[in-house]
Design a protein around this motif. Structure first.
Motif, short mmCIF file in Angstrom:
data_model
loop_
_atom_site.label_atom_id
_atom_site.label_comp_id
_atom_site.label_asym_id
_atom_site.label_seq_id
_atom_site.Cartn_x
_atom_site.Cartn_y
_atom_site.Cartn_z
N PRO A 174 54.19 44.50 -9.28
CA PRO A 174 52.84 43.96 -9.18
C PRO A 174 52.52 43.43 -7.79
O PRO A 174 51.40 43.58 -7.31
N ALA A 175 53.50 42.83 -7.12
CA ALA A 175 53.27 42.29 -5.78
C ALA A 175 52.89 43.40 -4.81
O ALA A 175 51.98 43.24 -3.99
N LEU A 176 53.59 44.54 -4.89
CA LEU A 176 53.27 45.68 -4.02
C LEU A 176 51.85 46.18 -4.28
O LEU A 176 51.09 46.46 -3.35
N LYS A 177 51.49 46.29 -5.56
CA LYS A 177 50.15 46.77 -5.92
C LYS A 177 49.08 45.78 -5.46
O LYS A 177 48.04 46.18 -4.94
N ILE A 178 49.34 44.52 -5.66
CA ILE A 178 48.38 43.49 -5.23
C ILE A 178 48.14 43.58 -3.73
O ILE A 178 47.00 43.54 -3.27
N TYR A 179 49.21 43.71 -2.95
CA TYR A 179 49.04 43.77 -1.51
C TYR A 179 48.34 45.07 -1.08
O TYR A 179 47.34 45.03 -0.37
N GLU A 180 48.87 46.20 -1.51
CA GLU A 180 48.35 47.50 -1.05
C GLU A 180 46.95 47.80 -1.53
O GLU A 180 46.15 48.37 -0.79
N TYR A 181 46.63 47.47 -2.78
CA TYR A 181 45.35 47.85 -3.36
C TYR A 181 44.30 46.77 -3.36
O TYR A 181 43.14 47.03 -3.68
N HIS A 182 44.68 45.55 -3.02
CA HIS A 182 43.71 44.46 -3.06
C HIS A 182 43.69 43.61 -1.79
O HIS A 182 42.66 43.51 -1.14
N VAL A 183 44.82 43.01 -1.43
CA VAL A 183 44.83 42.12 -0.26
C VAL A 183 44.51 42.90 1.02
O VAL A 183 43.62 42.53 1.78
N LYS A 184 45.23 43.98 1.24
CA LYS A 184 45.03 44.77 2.46
C LYS A 184 43.60 45.32 2.57
O LYS A 184 42.96 45.16 3.62
N PRO A 185 43.04 45.93 1.51
CA PRO A 185 41.65 46.39 1.61
C PRO A 185 40.64 45.26 1.84
O PRO A 185 39.67 45.44 2.57
N LEU A 186 40.87 44.10 1.21
CA LEU A 186 39.97 42.97 1.45
C LEU A 186 40.04 42.52 2.90
O LEU A 186 39.02 42.20 3.52
N GLN A 187 41.25 42.50 3.47
CA GLN A 187 41.41 42.13 4.88
C GLN A 187 40.71 43.14 5.79
O GLN A 187 40.01 42.76 6.73
N THR A 188 40.89 44.41 5.50
CA THR A 188 40.28 45.47 6.30
C THR A 188 38.75 45.38 6.24
O THR A 188 38.07 45.46 7.26
N GLN A 189 38.22 45.20 5.03
CA GLN A 189 36.77 45.09 4.86
C GLN A 189 36.24 43.87 5.61
O GLN A 189 35.19 43.95 6.24
N HIS A 190 36.96 42.77 5.56
CA HIS A 190 36.54 41.56 6.25
C HIS A 190 36.48 41.80 7.77
O HIS A 190 35.52 41.41 8.43
N LEU A 191 37.51 42.45 8.30
CA LEU A 191 37.52 42.73 9.72
C LEU A 191 36.39 43.65 10.14
O LEU A 191 35.75 43.45 11.16
N LYS A 192 36.12 44.67 9.32
CA LYS A 192 35.02 45.60 9.62
C LYS A 192 33.68 44.90 9.59
O LYS A 192 32.83 45.12 10.45
N SER A 193 33.46 44.04 8.58
CA SER A 193 32.17 43.37 8.47
C SER A 193 31.96 42.35 9.57
O SER A 193 30.84 42.10 10.00
#
Length: 108
Positions: free
Chosen positions: A86-105
């Motif tokens: 679950p930790a891998l899924k949380i990071y790869e599919y949720h934390v990382k995309p949220l960070q990327t989206q934040h940086l883009k915005s």
């Protein structure tokens, strides 16, 4: 306004093993920017995305939106004391995309 869509709406298929549908909050077709989220918002996000059991780890560690945006892969894998899968899924599919989206915005 947050809109919750289930996995079938996002083009993902339900698994044959009967796993729970994943829901993810979407704002205007994009992931929401968690920079202003409180701890409860982070917990609710992970509960809504199918990680109800693991969401309590974010509550216990008092992870708010700003903290979430600063988390590294190692933080998620070891700092939250949750199982590796679950930790891998949380990071790869949720934390990382949220960070990327934040940086883009914020770059706009």
């Amino acid at each position: 306004m947050k809109i919750y869509c289930n996995a079938s709406d996002s083009g993902m298929e339900d698994k044959a093993n009967g796993s729970v549908e994943t829901k993810s909050p979407v704002e205007n077709g994009q992931l929401p920017d968690p920079a202003n989220w409180g701890v409860a918002d982070v917990v609710n996000y992970f509960k809504a995305t199918g990680f109800e059991e693991q969401a309590t780890a974010f509550q216990d560690q008092e992870i708010d939106g700003k903290s979430l945006l600063l988390m590294t892969r190692n933080d998620v894998l070891t700092g939250l004391s949750i199982k590796l899968g679950p930790a891998l899924k949380i990071y790869e599919y949720h934390v990382k995309p949220l960070q990327t989206q934040h940086l883009k915005s914020n770059a706009s």
